[in-house]
Design a protein around this motif. Sequence first.
Motif, PDB file in Angstrom:
ATOM      1  N   GLN A 352      33.980  37.106  43.753  1.00 58.51           N
ATOM      2  CA  GLN A 352      33.812  37.071  42.291  1.00 58.51           C
ATOM      3  C   GLN A 352      35.166  37.209  41.579  1.00 58.51           C
ATOM      4  N   VAL A 353      35.979  38.157  42.063  1.00 50.03           N
ATOM      5  CA  VAL A 353      37.292  38.404  41.438  1.00 50.03           C
ATOM      6  C   VAL A 353      38.173  37.160  41.541  1.00 50.03           C
ATOM      7  N   THR A 354      38.160  36.524  42.719  1.00 50.76           N
ATOM      8  CA  THR A 354      38.945  35.293  42.911  1.00 50.76           C
ATOM      9  C   THR A 354      38.488  34.214  41.926  1.00 50.76           C
ATOM     10  N   ALA A 355      37.181  34.104  41.727  1.00 51.18           N
ATOM     11  CA  ALA A 355      36.644  33.093  40.808  1.00 51.18           C
ATOM     12  C   ALA A 355      37.050  33.390  39.368  1.00 51.18           C
ATOM     13  N   PHE A 356      37.013  34.669  38.985  1.00 49.20           N
ATOM     14  CA  PHE A 356      37.418  35.038  37.613  1.00 49.20           C
ATOM     15  C   PHE A 356      38.893  34.718  37.382  1.00 49.20           C
ATOM     16  N   LYS A 357      39.705  35.025  38.382  1.00 49.76           N
ATOM     17  CA  LYS A 357      41.149  34.761  38.255  1.00 49.76           C
ATOM     18  C   LYS A 357      41.395  33.262  38.072  1.00 49.76           C
ATOM     19  N   LEU A 358      40.712  32.476  38.870  1.00 52.30           N
ATOM     20  CA  LEU A 358      40.864  31.017  38.810  1.00 52.30           C
ATOM     21  C   LEU A 358      40.472  30.473  37.435  1.00 52.30           C
ATOM     22  N   LYS A 359      39.326  30.939  36.943  1.00 56.17           N
ATOM     23  CA  LYS A 359      38.844  30.466  35.632  1.00 56.17           C
ATOM     24  C   LYS A 359      39.753  30.928  34.497  1.00 56.17           C
ATOM     25  N   PHE A 360      40.237  32.164  34.615  1.00 54.31           N
ATOM     26  CA  PHE A 360      41.147  32.694  33.601  1.00 54.31           C
ATOM     27  C   PHE A 360      42.402  31.816  33.536  1.00 54.31           C
ATOM     28  N   MET A 361      42.920  31.462  34.713  1.00 50.00           N
ATOM     29  CA  MET A 361      44.136  30.651  34.756  1.00 50.00           C
ATOM     30  C   MET A 361      43.877  29.229  34.273  1.00 50.00           C
ATOM     31  N   GLN A 362      42.706  28.697  34.605  1.00 54.87           N
ATOM     32  CA  GLN A 362      42.371  27.351  34.111  1.00 54.87           C
ATOM     33  C   GLN A 362      42.374  27.330  32.589  1.00 54.87           C
ATOM     34  N   ALA A 363      41.821  28.380  31.983  1.00 56.56           N
ATOM     35  CA  ALA A 363      41.771  28.465  30.525  1.00 56.56           C
ATOM     36  C   ALA A 363      43.173  28.572  29.947  1.00 56.56           C
ATOM     37  N   MET A 364      43.955  29.499  30.467  1.00 59.95           N
ATOM     38  CA  MET A 364      45.286  29.739  29.898  1.00 59.95           C
ATOM     39  C   MET A 364      46.270  28.615  30.224  1.00 59.95           C
ATOM     40  N   ASP A 365      46.071  27.948  31.349  1.00 57.19           N
ATOM     41  CA  ASP A 365      46.936  26.811  31.702  1.00 57.19           C
ATOM     42  C   ASP A 365      46.802  25.677  30.680  1.00 57.19           C
ATOM     43  N   ASP A 366      45.663  25.637  29.994  1.00 58.42           N
ATOM     44  CA  ASP A 366      45.402  24.587  29.016  1.00 58.42           C
ATOM     45  C   ASP A 366      45.926  25.002  27.639  1.00 58.42           C
ATOM     46  N   ASP A 367      47.246  24.979  27.493  1.00 57.56           N
ATOM     47  CA  ASP A 367      47.894  25.344  26.227  1.00 57.56           C
ATOM     48  C   ASP A 367      47.387  26.696  25.713  1.00 57.56           C
TER      49      ASP A 367
END
Length: 473
Positions: A352-367
């Motif tokens: 779960q933690v790995t998935a949250f980290k990935l999604k958080f980065m996907q969001a922030m990577d997008d400007d």
Amino acid sequence: MIHVFNTMTRTKELFKPLQAGIVNMYVCGPTVYNYIHIGNARSAIAFDTIRRYFEYAGYQVNYVSNFTDVDDKIIKAARTAGISEHELTTKFEQAFIEDTLPLNIKPATVRPLATEHINEIIKFVADLITQGYAYVAKGDVYFRARKFPDYGHLAHQNIDDLEIGASERLDDGELARKEDPVDFAVWKGANPDEAITWDSPWGPGRPGWHIECSVMAIKYLGDTIDIHGGGQDLAFPHHTNEIAQSEAHTGKKFANYWLHNGFVTVGDDNEKMSKSLGNFVTVHDLLNEVEPQALRLMMATTHYRRPLAYTKTAIAEATQVVKRLQTAYTNLDFRLQQDDASPVEDSNLAAQVTAFKLKFMQAMDDDFNVANAMTVINDFTTALNVYAKATNVSSLTGHDALREFAAEVMVLGVNVQPSLDEENTKWIDEKVATRDAAKKAKDYAQADMIRAELKAQGIILEDTAQGTRWKKE
Ligand SMILES: [Zn+2]
């Protein structure tokens, strides 16, 4: 892969730093003639959030942000206050530091002052004259804007459209001294009644506003920097002029990415903040009324390019969110300290933690899409709350989850880890000293009472050969 919206091209571009793993960024700081208003705070918070995300993503960020400490507004304010310009600017530089710390705005790597770079500015101006880009006119020095190809590109304006605007901002004397109304001052000759002047080859005077940022950005970050930031109102003329001067001087591209933050509106009527409207809100005053971390979160979770509406409702909501984040952290942290917490990994929670980290980065990577990042953090919060109530918990994976959660929330500038502030530390140190004195006087009853008092606050004492040490429980 981080993408940023570049004002220069008006597109989202893949961020590629000049040196792998390093971000060199320059952000225009405030003119220090008053307490900062929430528009200044918005800019500082927007770029602090961007900086913190780059750091979270593993970059080293060299963050340079200036104080403009010589300027017409400063001269006027110092005169009104009956103090020197230096006294005035020193006071408000200090105030800036005091007002931004509770907002968890990290201090700049370098915070240069215009007045401490006068020799470098004079040299830069002299070079521009030698290169034919600047000319002397009755003690002033002006930059030939039309000589610089593509002048106005950043603001997406044609030079002839800018010309009208430029001529409107000038007093007649300045207009008469210029070769062309679109030219701008890089050095201003002193008026006879001005006290704050420096000697130059063109007579006594002071730098024009734009030149300091070119000189200091290049000095601390090199001829080409990765990111240049500031409020959107700075794109023209300030940043437009920074580009012209810098690129004329070095013959190189000044900044690879231009990032601009949006305005702040105050109240519910969406009126643009303005002093004349009477809604001039300083952070200094605001910090007495609102929870600093709520103000921080409210500003950090509005996308940096969008206008931000400062309202009491938005602050009240953010206050609740900060509480929810901190409570989730504290509750799980407490649960993990219980004796039944297992030292073995919990692969389910780890996934779960790995998935949250990935999604958080996907969001922030997008400007830096903070709205999407906040959705992830909300889901993460719920997951922590659920885990805190689970029958079996892993202290190992649980702590990993808390570390990741705290790191993501800290990108937005909210600290969920209960920390000892300076005042508390001082209080503890004093208690420890009193207890040591009591022990020395063989007043063990008082010594024990102080130990118990500290224990109640979660502070544990250790008596060592070197003296008493304390730590958090
Ligand atoms: Zn600037």
